[in-house]
Design a protein around this motif. Structure first.
Motif, PDB file in Angstrom:
ATOM      1  N   ARG A 174       2.990   7.053  -6.665  1.00 27.66           N
ATOM      2  CA  ARG A 174       2.111   8.075  -7.262  1.00 27.66           C
ATOM      3  C   ARG A 174       2.525   9.480  -6.834  1.00 27.66           C
ATOM      4  NH1 ARG A 174      -4.114   5.957  -7.911  1.00 27.66           N
ATOM      5  NH2 ARG A 174      -3.634   3.782  -8.335  1.00 27.66           N
ATOM      6  N   ARG A 191       0.837  -1.201   0.000  1.00 29.17           N
ATOM      7  CA  ARG A 191       0.000   0.000   0.000  1.00 29.17           C
ATOM      8  C   ARG A 191       0.871   1.250   0.000  1.00 29.17           C
ATOM      9  NH1 ARG A 191      -2.440   3.497   3.937  1.00 29.17           N
ATOM     10  NH2 ARG A 191      -1.156   2.427   5.464  1.00 29.17           N
ATOM     11  N   ALA A 205      -4.959  -8.306  -2.484  1.00 26.69           N
ATOM     12  CA  ALA A 205      -4.509  -7.391  -1.433  1.00 26.69           C
ATOM     13  C   ALA A 205      -3.255  -7.832  -0.695  1.00 26.69           C
ATOM     14  CB  ALA A 205      -5.643  -7.171  -0.427  1.00 26.69           C
ATOM     15  N   GLN A 206      -3.260  -9.023  -0.099  1.00 23.01           N
ATOM     16  CA  GLN A 206      -2.165  -9.347   0.814  1.00 23.01           C
ATOM     17  C   GLN A 206      -0.923  -9.869   0.097  1.00 23.01           C
ATOM     18  OE1 GLN A 206      -2.122 -10.820   5.262  1.00 23.01           O
ATOM     19  NE2 GLN A 206      -2.531 -12.525   3.922  1.00 23.01           N
ATOM     20  N   LYS A 207      -1.122 -10.433  -1.099  1.00 23.37           N
ATOM     21  CA  LYS A 207      -0.026 -10.831  -1.985  1.00 23.37           C
ATOM     22  C   LYS A 207       0.799 -12.019  -1.477  1.00 23.37           C
ATOM     23  CE  LYS A 207      -1.464  -7.230  -4.253  1.00 23.37           C
ATOM     24  NZ  LYS A 207      -0.749  -6.014  -4.563  1.00 23.37           N
ATOM     25  N   GLU A 208       0.197 -12.850  -0.648  1.00 27.79           N
ATOM     26  CA  GLU A 208       0.931 -14.037  -0.202  1.00 27.79           C
ATOM     27  C   GLU A 208       0.425 -15.263  -0.959  1.00 27.79           C
ATOM     28  OE1 GLU A 208       0.361 -13.871   4.028  1.00 27.79           O
ATOM     29  OE2 GLU A 208       1.497 -12.014   4.178  1.00 27.79           O
ATOM     30  N   MET A 228       4.878 -17.856   3.002  1.00 28.21           N
ATOM     31  CA  MET A 228       5.181 -17.933   1.572  1.00 28.21           C
ATOM     32  C   MET A 228       5.673 -19.307   1.159  1.00 28.21           C
ATOM     33  SD  MET A 228       4.395 -15.091   0.200  1.00 28.21           S
ATOM     34  CE  MET A 228       5.235 -15.330  -1.370  1.00 28.21           C
ATOM     35  N   GLU A 284      -6.956  -3.254   4.778  1.00 28.23           N
ATOM     36  CA  GLU A 284      -5.615  -2.796   5.193  1.00 28.23           C
ATOM     37  C   GLU A 284      -4.820  -2.303   3.987  1.00 28.23           C
ATOM     38  OE1 GLU A 284      -3.977  -3.038   8.633  1.00 28.23           O
ATOM     39  OE2 GLU A 284      -6.107  -2.700   8.864  1.00 28.23           O
ATOM     40  N   ALA A 285      -5.093  -2.899   2.821  1.00 31.15           N
ATOM     41  CA  ALA A 285      -4.378  -2.485   1.611  1.00 31.15           C
ATOM     42  C   ALA A 285      -4.900  -1.152   1.096  1.00 31.15           C
ATOM     43  CB  ALA A 285      -4.493  -3.557   0.534  1.00 31.15           C
ATOM     44  N   VAL A 311      -6.673  -4.760  -7.704  1.00 27.64           N
ATOM     45  CA  VAL A 311      -5.529  -3.996  -7.187  1.00 27.64           C
ATOM     46  C   VAL A 311      -5.627  -2.527  -7.594  1.00 27.64           C
ATOM     47  CG1 VAL A 311      -3.874  -5.896  -6.897  1.00 27.64           C
ATOM     48  CG2 VAL A 311      -4.063  -4.785  -9.103  1.00 27.64           C
ATOM     49  N   GLY A 312      -6.168  -2.270  -8.779  1.00 28.48           N
ATOM     50  CA  GLY A 312      -6.314  -0.889  -9.231  1.00 28.48           C
ATOM     51  C   GLY A 312      -7.312  -0.109  -8.385  1.00 28.48           C
ATOM     52  N   GLU A 366       2.788 -11.400 -10.040  1.00 26.32           N
ATOM     53  CA  GLU A 366       1.894 -10.262 -10.258  1.00 26.32           C
ATOM     54  C   GLU A 366       2.522  -9.256 -11.219  1.00 26.32           C
ATOM     55  OE1 GLU A 366      -0.377  -7.663  -7.056  1.00 26.32           O
ATOM     56  OE2 GLU A 366       1.624  -6.875  -7.369  1.00 26.32           O
ATOM     57  N   ALA A 411      -5.780   0.502  -4.912  1.00 28.34           N
ATOM     58  CA  ALA A 411      -4.728   1.527  -4.937  1.00 28.34           C
ATOM     59  C   ALA A 411      -5.324   2.922  -5.107  1.00 28.34           C
ATOM     60  CB  ALA A 411      -3.726   1.233  -6.049  1.00 28.34           C
ATOM     61  N   ARG A 453       8.621  -9.054  -4.327  1.00 33.02           N
ATOM     62  CA  ARG A 453       9.512 -10.216  -4.350  1.00 33.02           C
ATOM     63  C   ARG A 453      10.761  -9.982  -5.194  1.00 33.02           C
ATOM     64  NH1 ARG A 453       4.438 -12.435  -2.943  1.00 33.02           N
ATOM     65  NH2 ARG A 453       4.478 -11.376  -0.977  1.00 33.02           N
ATOM     66  N   MET A 461       6.897 -14.666   7.821  1.00 29.93           N
ATOM     67  CA  MET A 461       6.758 -14.469   6.377  1.00 29.93           C
ATOM     68  C   MET A 461       7.250 -15.671   5.561  1.00 29.93           C
ATOM     69  SD  MET A 461       5.324 -12.100   4.881  1.00 29.93           S
ATOM     70  CE  MET A 461       4.991 -11.998   3.140  1.00 29.93           C
ATOM     71  N   VAL A 514      -4.084  -0.683  10.212  1.00 26.83           N
ATOM     72  CA  VAL A 514      -3.651   0.442   9.385  1.00 26.83           C
ATOM     73  C   VAL A 514      -4.027   1.785  10.011  1.00 26.83           C
ATOM     74  CG1 VAL A 514      -5.736   0.596   7.952  1.00 26.83           C
ATOM     75  CG2 VAL A 514      -3.507   1.145   6.944  1.00 26.83           C
ATOM     76  N   ALA A 564       3.341  -5.647 -11.983  1.00 23.58           N
ATOM     77  CA  ALA A 564       3.473  -4.500 -11.079  1.00 23.58           C
ATOM     78  C   ALA A 564       2.678  -3.324 -11.628  1.00 23.58           C
ATOM     79  CB  ALA A 564       4.941  -4.124 -10.921  1.00 23.58           C
ATOM     80  N   TYR A 614       8.527   1.204 -10.964  1.00 24.21           N
ATOM     81  CA  TYR A 614       8.145   0.339  -9.846  1.00 24.21           C
ATOM     82  C   TYR A 614       8.307  -1.117 -10.268  1.00 24.21           C
ATOM     83  CZ  TYR A 614       5.299  -2.063  -6.350  1.00 24.21           C
ATOM     84  OH  TYR A 614       4.856  -2.937  -5.381  1.00 24.21           O
TER      85      TYR A 614
END
Lengths: 139, 554
Positions: A33, A26, B193-196, B110, B234-235, B437-438, B550, B441, A48, B106, B322, B552, A44
């Motif tokens: 931005r 986040r 969101a969490q990307k795990e 993962m 949270e994201a 994700v868009g 993912e 964000a 990972r 972590m 958050v 980016a 960006y």
């Protein structure tokens, strides 16, 4: 917050990345931005990344600075590892760390060669200024 | 919405009230006076139909609300070695906590072992490190797994950790059918969101469907998926996005299980949810109420559930990490208290309250204790637990509930269109095209701009500041000794195990992964018993399933 676009910012190219397994993105996306809105060229790399992939991108993109975001309390290991990778690659550009870094660790990171550390809640102007100053001081 | 009762429905409204009364009177109640602090007696609920415990459960799942049973005070804990976390678990149980909740580090999340190069600097930092069954034995040593309910927050490698839990319990004499708990196992929100994540969405859904089938058949008290909005929020999402994306993911799991031939009433009642409780009090309460109503309607009307339990949106709540500020950390206690109150009024089944120091690190023991005490105050001192859905019927709260539902339905329409009528395909597509994700964000950035411009006040950050006051000296620090200990432990296990057994078990996992008609769980249980490491098992499946990377997107 995006009104401070300046000619000097327009020439700044910065590589942003998440190093290691930490997936909290986040903050770094917001920073991306903010810097883009301030006129910088932001590359960006996403999640990972390894120290090698970040060095490679910085070389390829002819970056003026690298910004890493760290939220998993791994900064005392990962930031020095990044500094070492830059040294080995003979890449002399500033490294800026953002995210969750307790005050007591800031000095350690600066001592290890990190140029600036941005904590949680840093306002947009502070973020832009830290990058601008780091790049100006390095050149 | 459709809850209005015109004159012609008065009879059915009376009937609904009579039904509620029967249900209420047959509920077992806690042995405490249901009256105000000043002795004024209280009704179990106020207002009109639908009543608490009645479809579509806007007013709560149970006719007596918290009069029969308070929410479970489930404090998330995990750091360092398994032994460290085991001690924290025992401390929480002694202090009146009623459920265990496990945070993994972590690398474990993962699917990486502690000796992987990816694990450098991360071992034991954000949760407990689990490499093999040996660590899992230490984690739950001296705790009767037949008596506690355990929540495990893990997603990508969830099937492996669930296999370890089953194996540890069975070693201690507790059969798998006696195990109660939840494994998060919500892979869809990982892409959002969490990307795990580890594997791409479709093979990940196969693993989850296998777990749903396995638990439906063999672990009746286990919740195989906790569909989680917490991380979406949270994201940086809005409350309505959290609600909409989470329930859409829920619909996707339902469609996947239905496609695999499962009975909606059988698996539907074991799905549970996990929401965030943020700082906007009424928006949060509206969100919780809308979640129950939407889920009940969709499960009944769209997916054909008949069992009421399969229509019930049961959820765990955690206060918003958050929202915690690194500045003036003690004031986070007040934030957590209001967020906990919103969750209680919203009717949560269980609650984790954050420690005030968690903006900077895992909570210290003191901060975790204050957090638990905070929800005990909400439960026992505020009176909020005496009356079900205490704000139900208030015009603002009902409007907010409707508004949350309206916004969520707009998202569902978009996803359904993307998937040509299938929510499952719509969610896959929206993962792949970057929609989730868009959107998240964009919301995160909008909020940040508003804070930055001073249009939103965050106390201690952009107003009422006091300069540097980071109380860093008291943060929980995980030293290098954790990593050293864990590396030694892993090396010892690898040395002492039977390599041929490990190789056989891993070969079976790969073979099972290759055949979609075979359930992965029995092979995974065999592999963990052979002391195969988490990463070895992950790799055994990765050779078939591939990995997810993912794009980016900023």
């Amino acid at each position: 917050m995006s009104e401070q676009t300046s000619d000097s910012n327009a020439n700044i190219r910065i590589v942003l990345a998440k190093l290691g397994l930490d997936g909290h993105d986040r903050g770094i996306k917001i920073v991306a931005r903010i810097l883009r809105d301030a006129g910088m060229e932001v590359i960006y790399l996403g999640l990972r990344q390894t120290t090698d992939s970040i060095v490679a991108a910085a070389e390829e993109e002819d970056a003026d600075a690298i910004g890493l975001s760290m939220h998993n309390a791994g900064h005392l290991t990962l930031a020095p590892a990044m500094i070492e990778a830059l040294r080995v690659a003979d890449l002399d550009i500033p490294l800026i760390i953002g995210g969750i870094v307790p005050d007591m660790d800031v000095e350690t990171l600066i001592g290890a060669g990190v140029t600036a550390v941005l904590g949680p809640g840093a306002p947009a102007e502070e973020v832009v200024e830290a990058v601008t100053k780091a790049v100006a001081d390095a050149s | 919405m459709s809850e209005d009762n015109g004159d012609d429905t008065t009879d059915s409204a009376d009937e609904a009230r009579a039904e509620w009364l029967v249900d209420y009177e047959s509920s077992r109640l806690r042995d405490i006076p249901f009256e105000t602090m000043s002795g004024v007696p209280l009704e179990p609920m106020y207002g009109d139909s639908p009543y608490p415990g009645q479809f579509p459960y806007t007013r709560g799942l149970f006719p007596a609300g918290y009069r029969s049973r308070l929410w479970t005070m489930r404090m998330f804990a995990g750091f360092g070695t398994a032994e460290d976390t085991n001690a924290r678990f025992k401390e929480l149980l002694r202090n009146g906590g009623t459920g265990l909740s496990t945070a993994f580090d972590m690398p474990t999340l993962m699917g990486r072992d502690s000796d992987s190069s990816w694990a450098l600097g991360e071992v034991g930092h954000c949760g407990v490190a689990i490499d093999t069954l040996a660590d899992m034995r230490d984690l739950f040593a001296g705790i009767d797994l037949g008596k506690v309910s355990t929540s495990m927050t893990i997603n990508g490698p969830a099937a492996i950790l669930m296999a370890m839990y089953v194996a540890v319990a069975e070693e201690s004499g507790v059969g798998r059918s006696g195990l109660a708990g939840t494994i998060q196992n919500d892979i869809l929100k990982e892409y959002q969101a969490q990307k795990e994540y580890i594997y791409p969405p479709r093979p990940s859904m196969r693993i989850i469907t296998d777990m749903v089938k396995f638990t439906t058949a063999e672990m009746p008290r286990w919740h195989p998926v906790s569909i989680s909005g917490y991380h979406i929020r949270e994201a940086g999402s809005t409350a309505a996005q959290e609600l909409a994306f989470t329930l859409a993911n829920g619909f996707a799991y339902v469609e996947a299980a239905l496609a695999a031939g499962e009975d909606i009433d059988e698996f539907g009642r074991r799905l549970s949810f996990f929401f965030n409780s943020h700082s906007d009090f009424f928006e949060e309460i509206g969100k919780f109420r809308a979640a129950r109503r939407i889920w009940a309607r969709w499960m009944k009307e769209r997916y054909g559930a008949k069992d009421k339990r399969a229509m019930m949106c049961r959820f765990h709540t955690q206060t918003a990490g958050v929202s915690l500020t690194a500045q003036q950390p003690e004031i986070n206690i007040a934030r957590v208290a209001t967020q906990a109150l919103a969750a209680a009024i919203g009717g949560t089944q269980s609650l984790h309250t954050d420690g005030f120091d968690e903006a900077m690190a895992l909570p210290t023991e003191k901060a975790a204790r204050i957090a638990l005490r905070t929800q005990q105050i909400v439960a026992h001192e505020t009176g909020v637990a005496a009356v079900a859905d205490p704000l139900g019927g208030a015009p603002f709260v009902e409007w907010m509930t409707d508004e949350m539902e309206r916004q969520a339905e707009e998202v569902f329409e978009h996803l359904e269109a993307l998937g040509d009528g299938s929510m499952l395909e719509g969610v896959y597509e929206a993962v792949e095209n970057g929609y989730f994700v868009g959107e998240i964000a964009d919301s995160a950035y909008r909020f940040e701009r508003e804070v930055n411009a001073g249009r939103r006040i965050i106390v201690g950050v952009n107003a009422y500041t006091e300069g540097a006051e980071d109380d860093a000296q008291n943060l929980l620090r995980i030293g290098h000794e954790t990593e050293e200990y864990q590396l030694k432990r892993l090396a010892t296990v690898k040395q002492e195990r039977n390599d041929a057994d490990v190789a056989d078990a891993l070969a079976r996992v790969t073979a099972d992964a290759n055949d979609p008609n075979i359930n992965l769980m029995p092979g995974l249980i065999e592999a963990v018993r052979a002391l195969a490491t988490e990463e070895e098992i992950v790799m055994a499946m990765e050779s078939v399933f591939g990995t997810y990377v993912e794009r980016a997107i900023v």
